[in-house]
Design an enzyme around this catalytic site. Structure first.
Site, PDB file in Angstrom:
ATOM      1  N   HIS A 283     -10.005  -1.334  17.813  1.00 20.95           N
ATOM      2  CA  HIS A 283     -10.224  -0.214  17.053  1.00 20.95           C
ATOM      3  C   HIS A 283     -11.503  -0.357  16.746  1.00 20.95           C
ATOM      4  CE1 HIS A 283      -7.671   3.298  15.466  1.00 20.95           C
ATOM      5  NE2 HIS A 283      -8.012   2.831  14.514  1.00 20.95           N
TER       6      HIS A 283
ATOM      7  N   ILE B 274      -2.774  -2.570   9.644  1.00 24.87           N
ATOM      8  CA  ILE B 274      -2.779  -1.047   9.617  1.00 24.87           C
ATOM      9  C   ILE B 274      -4.117  -0.875   9.023  1.00 24.87           C
ATOM     10  CG2 ILE B 274      -2.576   1.805   9.793  1.00 24.87           C
ATOM     11  CD1 ILE B 274      -0.046   0.950   9.492  1.00 24.87           C
ATOM     12  N   THR B 275      -4.701  -1.751   8.306  1.00 22.18           N
ATOM     13  CA  THR B 275      -6.114  -1.696   6.937  1.00 22.18           C
ATOM     14  C   THR B 275      -6.600  -1.908   8.086  1.00 22.18           C
ATOM     15  OG1 THR B 275      -4.148  -2.317   5.433  1.00 22.18           O
ATOM     16  CG2 THR B 275      -6.737  -2.968   5.514  1.00 22.18           C
TER      17      THR B 275
ATOM     18  N   ARG C  69     -15.419   2.508  10.381  1.00 24.16           N
ATOM     19  CA  ARG C  69     -14.678   1.634   9.794  1.00 24.16           C
ATOM     20  C   ARG C  69     -15.253   0.380   9.276  1.00 24.16           C
ATOM     21  NH1 ARG C  69     -13.001   4.214  14.976  1.00 24.16           N
ATOM     22  NH2 ARG C  69     -10.613   5.842  14.500  1.00 24.16           N
TER      23      ARG C  69
ATOM     24  N   GLN D  23      -1.101   7.144   1.551  1.00 23.98           N
ATOM     25  CA  GLN D  23      -0.759   8.354   2.916  1.00 23.98           C
ATOM     26  C   GLN D  23      -0.168   7.733   3.576  1.00 23.98           C
ATOM     27  OE1 GLN D  23      -1.802  11.076   1.057  1.00 23.98           O
ATOM     28  NE2 GLN D  23      -3.179  12.106   2.061  1.00 23.98           N
TER      29      GLN D  23
ATOM     30  N   ARG E 237      -2.848   9.101  20.987  1.00 26.71           N
ATOM     31  CA  ARG E 237      -4.049  10.337  20.662  1.00 26.71           C
ATOM     32  C   ARG E 237      -4.371  10.611  22.185  1.00 26.71           C
ATOM     33  NH1 ARG E 237      -6.927   7.939  15.880  1.00 26.71           N
ATOM     34  NH2 ARG E 237      -5.640   8.934  13.546  1.00 26.71           N
TER      35      ARG E 237
ATOM     36  N   ARG F 222     -11.060   5.647   5.382  1.00 25.80           N
ATOM     37  CA  ARG F 222     -13.093   5.994   5.403  1.00 25.80           C
ATOM     38  C   ARG F 222     -13.096   7.227   4.353  1.00 25.80           C
ATOM     39  NH1 ARG F 222     -14.034   6.894  11.718  1.00 25.80           N
ATOM     40  NH2 ARG F 222     -12.105   6.781  11.893  1.00 25.80           N
TER      41      ARG F 222
ATOM     42  N   GLY G  10       0.834  -1.098  -0.307  1.00 24.85           N
ATOM     43  CA  GLY G  10      -0.063   0.390  -0.085  1.00 24.85           C
ATOM     44  C   GLY G  10       1.447   1.061   0.114  1.00 24.85           C
TER      45      GLY G  10
HETATM   46  P1  A3D Z   1      -4.888   5.574   1.211  1.00 21.30           P
HETATM   47  O1  A3D Z   1      -4.297   6.243   0.935  1.00 21.30           O
HETATM   48  O2  A3D Z   1      -6.166   5.480   0.379  1.00 21.30           O
HETATM   49  O3  A3D Z   1      -3.912   4.298   0.170  1.00 21.30           O
HETATM   50  C1  A3D Z   1      -4.314   2.916   0.522  1.00 21.30           C
HETATM   51  C2  A3D Z   1      -3.389   3.049  -0.777  1.00 21.30           C
HETATM   52  O4  A3D Z   1      -3.866   0.700  -0.962  1.00 21.30           O
HETATM   53  C3  A3D Z   1      -3.767   3.302  -2.079  1.00 21.30           C
HETATM   54  O5  A3D Z   1      -2.867   3.457  -2.618  1.00 21.30           O
HETATM   55  C4  A3D Z   1      -4.675   1.650  -3.181  1.00 21.30           C
HETATM   56  O6  A3D Z   1      -4.190   2.227  -4.375  1.00 21.30           O
HETATM   57  C5  A3D Z   1      -3.190   0.462  -2.495  1.00 21.30           C
HETATM   58  N1  A3D Z   1      -4.232  -0.686  -2.318  1.00 21.30           N
HETATM   59  C6  A3D Z   1      -5.432  -0.633  -2.994  1.00 21.30           C
HETATM   60  N2  A3D Z   1      -6.201  -2.324  -2.810  1.00 21.30           N
HETATM   61  C7  A3D Z   1      -4.840  -2.745  -3.130  1.00 21.30           C
HETATM   62  C8  A3D Z   1      -3.963  -4.411  -3.314  1.00 21.30           C
HETATM   63  N3  A3D Z   1      -5.566  -4.796  -3.292  1.00 21.30           N
HETATM   64  N4  A3D Z   1      -2.739  -3.951  -3.154  1.00 21.30           N
HETATM   65  C9  A3D Z   1      -2.133  -3.734  -2.637  1.00 21.30           C
HETATM   66  N5  A3D Z   1      -2.366  -2.284  -2.838  1.00 21.30           N
HETATM   67  C10 A3D Z   1      -3.972  -1.834  -2.546  1.00 21.30           C
HETATM   68  O7  A3D Z   1      -5.003   5.058   2.446  1.00 21.30           O
HETATM   69  P2  A3D Z   1      -4.269   5.849   3.889  1.00 21.30           P
HETATM   70  O8  A3D Z   1      -3.106   5.355   3.528  1.00 21.30           O
HETATM   71  O9  A3D Z   1      -4.795   6.896   4.235  1.00 21.30           O
HETATM   72  O10 A3D Z   1      -4.945   4.254   4.583  1.00 21.30           O
HETATM   73  C11 A3D Z   1      -4.647   2.531   4.379  1.00 21.30           C
HETATM   74  C12 A3D Z   1      -5.817   2.000   5.358  1.00 21.30           C
HETATM   75  O11 A3D Z   1      -5.150   2.388   6.611  1.00 21.30           O
HETATM   76  C13 A3D Z   1      -7.085   1.769   5.427  1.00 21.30           C
HETATM   77  O12 A3D Z   1      -7.739   1.146   5.671  1.00 21.30           O
HETATM   78  C14 A3D Z   1      -7.258   3.334   7.072  1.00 21.30           C
HETATM   79  O13 A3D Z   1      -8.925   3.421   7.002  1.00 21.30           O
HETATM   80  C15 A3D Z   1      -6.346   2.416   7.654  1.00 21.30           C
HETATM   81  N6  A3D Z   1      -6.300   3.140   9.302  1.00 21.30           N
HETATM   82  C16 A3D Z   1      -5.605   2.359   9.990  1.00 21.30           C
HETATM   83  C17 A3D Z   1      -5.726   3.199  11.018  1.00 21.30           C
HETATM   84  C18 A3D Z   1      -5.240   2.351  12.608  1.00 21.30           C
HETATM   85  O14 A3D Z   1      -4.924   3.324  13.702  1.00 21.30           O
HETATM   86  C19 A3D Z   1      -5.366   1.039  12.035  1.00 21.30           C
HETATM   87  C20 A3D Z   1      -5.828   4.497  10.863  1.00 21.30           C
HETATM   88  C21 A3D Z   1      -5.966   4.956  10.028  1.00 21.30           C
HETATM   89  C22 A3D Z   1      -5.993   4.556   9.313  1.00 21.30           C
END
Ligand code: A3D
Length: 320
Positions: free
Chosen positions: A176, A119-120, A89, A13, A152, A83, A10
């Site tokens: 979470h 983290i997903t 979530r 961000q 936090r 989200r 991934g």
């Molecule tokens: P984002 O910036 O959308 O990055 C996710 C990346 O995953 C994108 O670049 C997509 O192209 C890529 N992706 C989608 N499908 C696939 C796949 N099959 N194989 C490989 N890559 C793929 O999101 P983000 O980086 O902001 O957040 C990522 C995840 O973390 C999300 O599910 C959030 O909800 C989660 N998250 C969790 C927390 C916790 O505290 C647990 C906090 C913040 C975000």
């Protein structure tokens, strides 16, 4: 000695921020993976070009092929969707479960010895599914949430009391989500438990309750402000702290979504609990004592995680 290899599945961000932190801390070389071709390669190249300025020697590469993660020592998974305002979530479950299946297969094939940090979201259900899909040992697959939720809580307490965040420790257990359990009794300012800080007149009981609620809503507050995604700096920093504990065999005690097999009376469940992280991955689960009210909150949180796991089993019967 060869440098450690850190695969980031991934490159969004959080993935990009993780890559930057790995390089800045020189934890190892980075392989940034994403299905969107060009994004991991572009981010890796941009980050590599900040090396001469920052003075780091990590190698950063991007890829859309799982074979490039081969031999990774640590894999951090953020693949999936985050989200948007108004979403919980849990709304992410169906899409992200499919993503976990692909990621689990990739890790099983190319990085079966790795320490895997998920983290997903929805976190506890996704890390449970990722462990099953990958087949890696349960002590090597862990979820990041408690370090962030505790950070936090620590930030809000330190801000309220006008003291350094370094002197505030905090404990958040459970899933979470909205049912997470910030434990005031086990959270301290320079070793003084928060209820004692209330007794000493540093903070009112109402203010402490407000901070606990703001911690529970911490993710939603940022989603509401950003409007286009969710938090990424603090989530990335939190996962890096966990990875560093593993790579440096630090044996720190951190709240993580860990696999329970009997502890806290639970079996085959991933939920946030304090654990020791060292070279063996999750080396020990710290079974702290909960009072009646805390146990009630923890049980409610576990029940909500169980509901999501049951939903995963319906969508992907091979997990049942
Ligand atoms: P984002 O910036 O959308 O990055 C996710 C990346 O995953 C994108 O670049 C997509 O192209 C890529 N992706 C989608 N499908 C696939 C796949 N099959 N194989 C490989 N890559 C793929 O999101 P983000 O980086 O902001 O957040 C990522 C995840 O973390 C999300 O599910 C959030 O909800 C989660 N998250 C969790 C927390 C916790 O505290 C647990 C906090 C913040 C975000």
């Amino acid at each position: 000695m060869a440098r450690k290899k850190i695969a980031l599945i991934g490159a969004g961000q959080i993935g990009g921020t993780l890559a930057h932190l790995v390089a800045l801390k020189e934890l190892g070389d980075v392989m940034l993976f994403d299905i969107v071709d060009g994004v991991p390669q572009g981010k890796a190249l941009d980050l590599a070009q900040s090396g001469p300025v920052e003075g780091y020697n990590s190698t950063l590469k991007g890829t859309s092929e799982y074979k490039d993660i081969e031999g990774a020592d640590v894999v951090i998974v953020t693949a999936g969707v985050p989200r948007k305002p108004g979403m919980s979530r849990d709304d992410l479950l169906e899409i992200n479960l499919k993503v976990m299946e692909q990621v689990g297969a990739g890790i099983a094939k190319y990085a079966p010895e790795a320490f895997v940090i998920c983290i997903t979201n929805p976190l506890d259900a996704m890390v449970w599914a990722l462990q099953k899909f990958s087949g890696l040992p349960t002590n090597k697959v862990v979820g990041m949430a408690g370090v962030l939720d505790s950070a936090r809580f620590r930030h809000f307490i330190a801000e309220e009391l006008g003291v350094s965040v370094q002197d505030v420790t905090a404990f958040v257990m459970g899933g979470h989500g909205d049912t997470m359990v910030p434990l005031a009794r086990y959270s301290t300012v320079a070793g003084i438990p928060l209820p004692d800080m209330v007794k000493m007149g540093w903070m009112s009981k109402d203010k402490l309750e407000q901070i606990i609620q703001r911690t529970r809503d911490g993710g939603a507050e940022i989603v509401g402000l950003l409007k286009t995604g969710s938090a990424f700096y603090a989530p990335a920093a939190s996962a890096i702290e966990m990875a560093e504990c593993y790579l440096k065999d630090k044996k720190r005690i951190l709240p993580c979504a860990a696999h329970l097999s009997g502890q806290f009376g639970l079996s085959d469940t991933y939920v946030g609990v304090p654990v020791v992280i060292g070279a063996g991955g999750v080396e020990r689960i710290v079974e702290i004592e909960l009072n009646g009210a805390e146990k009630k909150m923890f049980d409610a949180s576990v029940a909500s995680v169980d509901g999501l796991v049951e939903a995963c089993k319906k969508i992907a019967p091979k997990l049942a």
